[in-house]
Design a protein around this motif. Structure first.
Motif, PDB file in Angstrom:
ATOM      1  N   UNK A  49      13.478  11.342  -2.213  1.00 13.55           N
ATOM      2  CA  UNK A  49      12.294  11.155  -3.047  1.00 13.55           C
ATOM      3  C   UNK A  49      12.051   9.661  -3.270  1.00 13.55           C
ATOM      4  N   UNK A  50      10.791   9.278  -3.341  1.00 15.14           N
ATOM      5  CA  UNK A  50      10.413   7.878  -3.563  1.00 15.14           C
ATOM      6  C   UNK A  50       9.532   7.821  -4.802  1.00 15.14           C
ATOM      7  N   UNK A  51       9.997   7.102  -5.822  1.00 12.44           N
ATOM      8  CA  UNK A  51       9.295   7.104  -7.105  1.00 12.44           C
ATOM      9  C   UNK A  51       8.592   5.782  -7.390  1.00 12.44           C
ATOM     10  N   UNK A  52       7.435   5.891  -8.016  1.00  9.69           N
ATOM     11  CA  UNK A  52       6.753   4.746  -8.617  1.00  9.69           C
ATOM     12  C   UNK A  52       6.380   5.165 -10.034  1.00  9.69           C
ATOM     13  N   UNK A  53       6.379   4.201 -10.946  1.00  7.21           N
ATOM     14  CA  UNK A  53       6.034   4.483 -12.340  1.00  7.21           C
ATOM     15  C   UNK A  53       5.038   3.444 -12.837  1.00  7.21           C
ATOM     16  N   UNK A  54       4.167   3.861 -13.726  1.00  9.03           N
ATOM     17  CA  UNK A  54       3.290   2.918 -14.410  1.00  9.03           C
ATOM     18  C   UNK A  54       2.811   3.548 -15.724  1.00  9.03           C
ATOM     19  N   UNK A  55       2.601   2.708 -16.731  1.00 12.50           N
ATOM     20  CA  UNK A  55       2.139   3.241 -18.018  1.00 12.50           C
ATOM     21  C   UNK A  55       0.689   3.711 -17.909  1.00 12.50           C
ATOM     22  N   UNK A  68       2.779   6.899 -22.573  1.00 14.20           N
ATOM     23  CA  UNK A  68       2.721   7.934 -21.547  1.00 14.20           C
ATOM     24  C   UNK A  68       2.878   7.253 -20.197  1.00 14.20           C
ATOM     25  N   UNK A  69       3.876   7.692 -19.453  1.00 18.56           N
ATOM     26  CA  UNK A  69       4.212   7.084 -18.169  1.00 18.56           C
ATOM     27  C   UNK A  69       3.886   8.061 -17.050  1.00 18.56           C
ATOM     28  N   UNK A  70       3.151   7.575 -16.051  1.00 17.74           N
ATOM     29  CA  UNK A  70       2.866   8.371 -14.858  1.00 17.74           C
ATOM     30  C   UNK A  70       3.986   8.132 -13.851  1.00 17.74           C
ATOM     31  N   UNK A  71       4.574   9.232 -13.370  1.00 18.53           N
ATOM     32  CA  UNK A  71       5.662   9.170 -12.394  1.00 18.53           C
ATOM     33  C   UNK A  71       5.171   9.824 -11.111  1.00 18.53           C
ATOM     34  N   UNK A  72       5.123   9.037 -10.040  1.00 16.19           N
ATOM     35  CA  UNK A  72       4.720   9.558  -8.731  1.00 16.19           C
ATOM     36  C   UNK A  72       5.943   9.736  -7.851  1.00 16.19           C
ATOM     37  N   UNK A  73       6.073  10.919  -7.262  1.00 15.90           N
ATOM     38  CA  UNK A  73       7.083  11.134  -6.237  1.00 15.90           C
ATOM     39  C   UNK A  73       6.335  11.148  -4.914  1.00 15.90           C
ATOM     40  N   UNK A  74       6.358  10.018  -4.216  1.00 15.08           N
ATOM     41  CA  UNK A  74       5.636   9.889  -2.951  1.00 15.08           C
ATOM     42  C   UNK A  74       6.498  10.281  -1.763  1.00 15.08           C
ATOM     43  N   UNK A  75       7.710  10.719  -2.009  1.00 13.41           N
ATOM     44  CA  UNK A  75       8.617  11.094  -0.936  1.00 13.41           C
ATOM     45  C   UNK A  75       8.406  12.520  -0.462  1.00 13.41           C
ATOM     46  N   UNK A 115       6.174  -2.403 -31.585  1.00  9.50           N
ATOM     47  CA  UNK A 115       4.925  -2.502 -30.838  1.00  9.50           C
ATOM     48  C   UNK A 115       5.197  -2.736 -29.353  1.00  9.50           C
ATOM     49  N   UNK A 116       4.411  -2.072 -28.527  1.00  7.72           N
ATOM     50  CA  UNK A 116       4.606  -2.141 -27.079  1.00  7.72           C
ATOM     51  C   UNK A 116       3.442  -2.886 -26.446  1.00  7.72           C
ATOM     52  N   UNK A 117       3.772  -3.950 -25.752  1.00  5.76           N
ATOM     53  CA  UNK A 117       2.773  -4.636 -24.936  1.00  5.76           C
ATOM     54  C   UNK A 117       3.053  -4.276 -23.483  1.00  5.76           C
ATOM     55  N   UNK A 118       2.015  -3.868 -22.794  1.00  3.48           N
ATOM     56  CA  UNK A 118       2.177  -3.371 -21.427  1.00  3.48           C
ATOM     57  C   UNK A 118       2.866  -4.393 -20.518  1.00  3.48           C
ATOM     58  N   UNK A 119       2.589  -5.666 -20.711  1.00  8.48           N
ATOM     59  CA  UNK A 119       3.171  -6.706 -19.867  1.00  8.48           C
ATOM     60  C   UNK A 119       4.677  -6.835 -20.081  1.00  8.48           C
ATOM     61  N   UNK A 120       5.151  -6.541 -21.289  1.00  3.45           N
ATOM     62  CA  UNK A 120       6.573  -6.690 -21.605  1.00  3.45           C
ATOM     63  C   UNK A 120       7.390  -5.444 -21.263  1.00  3.45           C
ATOM     64  N   UNK A 121       6.737  -4.338 -20.996  1.00  2.00           N
ATOM     65  CA  UNK A 121       7.419  -3.073 -20.733  1.00  2.00           C
ATOM     66  C   UNK A 121       7.902  -3.018 -19.288  1.00  2.00           C
ATOM     67  N   UNK A 122       9.182  -2.713 -19.097  1.00  2.00           N
ATOM     68  CA  UNK A 122       9.773  -2.564 -17.768  1.00  2.00           C
ATOM     69  C   UNK A 122      10.151  -1.093 -17.584  1.00  2.00           C
ATOM     70  N   UNK A 123       9.546  -0.467 -16.597  1.00  2.00           N
ATOM     71  CA  UNK A 123       9.789   0.947 -16.335  1.00  2.00           C
ATOM     72  C   UNK A 123      10.592   1.117 -15.050  1.00  2.00           C
ATOM     73  N   UNK A 124      11.449   2.137 -15.033  1.00  2.00           N
ATOM     74  CA  UNK A 124      12.200   2.436 -13.816  1.00  2.00           C
ATOM     75  C   UNK A 124      12.665   3.891 -13.848  1.00  2.00           C
TER      76      UNK A 124
END
Length: 131
Positions: A49-55, A68-75, A115-124
Protein backbone atom coordinates in the motif's frame (compact mmCIF):
# COMPACT_ATOMS: atom_id res chain seq x y z
CA UNK A 1 -53.16 -34.11 -38.74
CA UNK A 2 -50.54 -32.83 -41.11
CA UNK A 3 -51.07 -29.20 -40.09
CA UNK A 4 -50.65 -29.97 -36.41
CA UNK A 5 -47.44 -31.93 -36.83
CA UNK A 6 -46.03 -29.14 -39.05
CA UNK A 7 -46.81 -26.55 -36.39
CA UNK A 8 -45.21 -28.76 -33.75
CA UNK A 9 -42.03 -29.13 -35.84
CA UNK A 10 -41.86 -25.35 -36.31
CA UNK A 11 -42.31 -24.79 -32.55
CA UNK A 12 -39.59 -27.36 -31.85
CA UNK A 13 -37.24 -25.54 -34.25
CA UNK A 14 -37.92 -22.22 -32.52
CA UNK A 15 -37.29 -23.66 -29.07
CA UNK A 16 -34.11 -25.33 -30.37
CA UNK A 17 -32.84 -22.01 -31.70
CA UNK A 18 -33.69 -20.34 -28.38
CA UNK A 19 -31.88 -23.03 -26.39
CA UNK A 20 -28.78 -22.76 -28.59
CA UNK A 21 -28.82 -18.97 -28.32
CA UNK A 22 -28.97 -19.10 -24.52
CA UNK A 23 -26.24 -21.76 -24.43
CA UNK A 24 -24.00 -19.62 -26.68
CA UNK A 25 -24.56 -16.51 -24.55
CA UNK A 26 -23.81 -18.48 -21.37
CA UNK A 27 -20.65 -19.93 -22.90
CA UNK A 28 -19.51 -16.48 -23.94
CA UNK A 29 -20.14 -15.12 -20.41
CA UNK A 30 -18.11 -17.96 -18.87
CA UNK A 31 -15.26 -17.38 -21.35
CA UNK A 32 -15.18 -13.64 -20.61
CA UNK A 33 -15.18 -14.27 -16.84
CA UNK A 34 -12.37 -16.82 -17.19
CA UNK A 35 -10.37 -14.36 -19.29
CA UNK A 36 -10.83 -11.61 -16.71
CA UNK A 37 -9.72 -13.86 -13.84
CA UNK A 38 -6.70 -14.99 -15.83
CA UNK A 39 -5.78 -11.37 -16.62
CA UNK A 40 -6.09 -10.39 -12.94
CA UNK A 41 -3.92 -13.32 -11.86
CA UNK A 42 -1.19 -12.52 -14.40
CA UNK A 43 -1.07 -8.77 -13.79
CA UNK A 44 -1.41 -8.74 -9.97
CA UNK A 45 1.19 -6.57 -8.30
CA UNK A 46 3.09 -7.34 -5.12
CA UNK A 47 3.64 -3.64 -4.38
CA UNK A 48 2.66 -2.58 -0.85
CA UNK A 49 0.00 0.00 0.00
CA UNK A 50 1.16 3.56 -0.75
CA UNK A 51 -0.21 6.29 1.49
CA UNK A 52 -0.47 10.06 1.20
CA UNK A 53 -2.06 12.29 3.84
CA UNK A 54 -3.23 15.88 3.92
CA UNK A 55 -5.45 17.93 6.22
CA UNK A 56 -8.94 18.37 4.79
CA UNK A 57 -10.15 20.97 7.30
CA UNK A 58 -9.58 22.19 10.85
CA UNK A 59 -12.33 23.25 13.25
CA UNK A 60 -12.41 24.40 16.86
CA UNK A 61 -15.09 23.33 19.32
CA UNK A 62 -15.10 23.50 23.10
CA UNK A 63 -11.44 24.46 23.36
CA UNK A 64 -10.30 21.51 21.24
CA UNK A 65 -9.07 21.53 17.66
CA UNK A 66 -10.32 18.82 15.31
CA UNK A 67 -8.22 18.12 12.22
CA UNK A 68 -9.88 15.96 9.58
CA UNK A 69 -7.16 14.17 7.64
CA UNK A 70 -7.65 12.65 4.20
CA UNK A 71 -5.75 9.37 3.80
CA UNK A 72 -5.21 8.06 0.27
CA UNK A 73 -4.11 4.50 -0.37
CA UNK A 74 -2.80 4.76 -3.93
CA UNK A 75 -1.26 1.30 -3.84
CA UNK A 76 -2.59 -1.91 -5.37
CA UNK A 77 -3.09 -3.65 -2.01
CA UNK A 78 -5.39 -3.03 0.93
CA UNK A 79 -4.17 -2.28 4.45
CA UNK A 80 -5.66 -2.68 7.92
CA UNK A 81 -5.09 -0.88 11.21
CA UNK A 82 -3.57 2.16 9.51
CA UNK A 83 -2.21 4.49 12.20
CA UNK A 84 -2.14 8.16 11.19
CA UNK A 85 -0.12 10.52 13.38
CA UNK A 86 -0.08 14.30 13.47
CA UNK A 87 2.69 16.25 15.17
CA UNK A 88 2.63 19.85 16.32
CA UNK A 89 5.46 21.56 18.17
CA UNK A 90 4.43 20.33 21.64
CA UNK A 91 1.72 17.79 20.91
CA UNK A 92 1.08 14.53 19.05
CA UNK A 93 -2.25 12.96 18.14
CA UNK A 94 -3.00 9.73 16.34
CA UNK A 95 -5.97 7.83 14.99
CA UNK A 96 -6.39 4.37 13.52
CA UNK A 97 -8.19 3.64 10.29
CA UNK A 98 -9.62 0.11 10.49
CA UNK A 99 -9.36 -0.70 6.78
CA UNK A 100 -8.03 1.09 3.71
CA UNK A 101 -8.93 -0.66 0.44
CA UNK A 102 -6.56 -0.47 -2.52
CA UNK A 103 -6.86 2.76 -4.52
CA UNK A 104 -9.14 4.39 -1.95
CA UNK A 105 -9.63 7.56 0.05
CA UNK A 106 -10.66 7.68 3.72
CA UNK A 107 -10.77 10.22 6.52
CA UNK A 108 -9.72 10.22 10.17
CA UNK A 109 -9.93 12.99 12.75
CA UNK A 110 -7.08 14.02 15.02
CA UNK A 111 -7.84 16.01 18.19
CA UNK A 112 -5.44 18.59 19.63
CA UNK A 113 -5.75 20.80 22.69
CA UNK A 114 -3.71 23.67 21.24
CA UNK A 115 -4.38 25.78 18.15
CA UNK A 116 -3.43 24.07 14.90
CA UNK A 117 -1.84 25.91 12.02
CA UNK A 118 -1.81 23.87 8.84
CA UNK A 119 1.78 24.85 8.04
CA UNK A 120 3.05 23.58 11.41
CA UNK A 121 1.19 20.25 11.29
CA UNK A 122 3.24 17.21 10.22
CA UNK A 123 1.19 14.21 9.16
CA UNK A 124 2.39 10.67 8.52
CA UNK A 125 1.21 7.09 8.34
CA UNK A 126 3.05 5.42 11.17
CA UNK A 127 2.07 1.79 10.69
CA UNK A 128 -0.31 -0.64 9.00
CA UNK A 129 -0.74 -4.36 8.53
CA UNK A 130 -1.86 -6.55 5.67
CA UNK A 131 -5.43 -7.74 6.17
Amino acid sequence: MNDTSGAKKQADRRSGVLEWSIAAASGLAVAVLFGFLLFEALTASDAPPTFTTHPAFIREAGGLYYVTVTVNNDGPKAAADVTVTGDLQQQTASATLDYAPANSQSEVTLVFSEAVEQEALRLRVESFREP
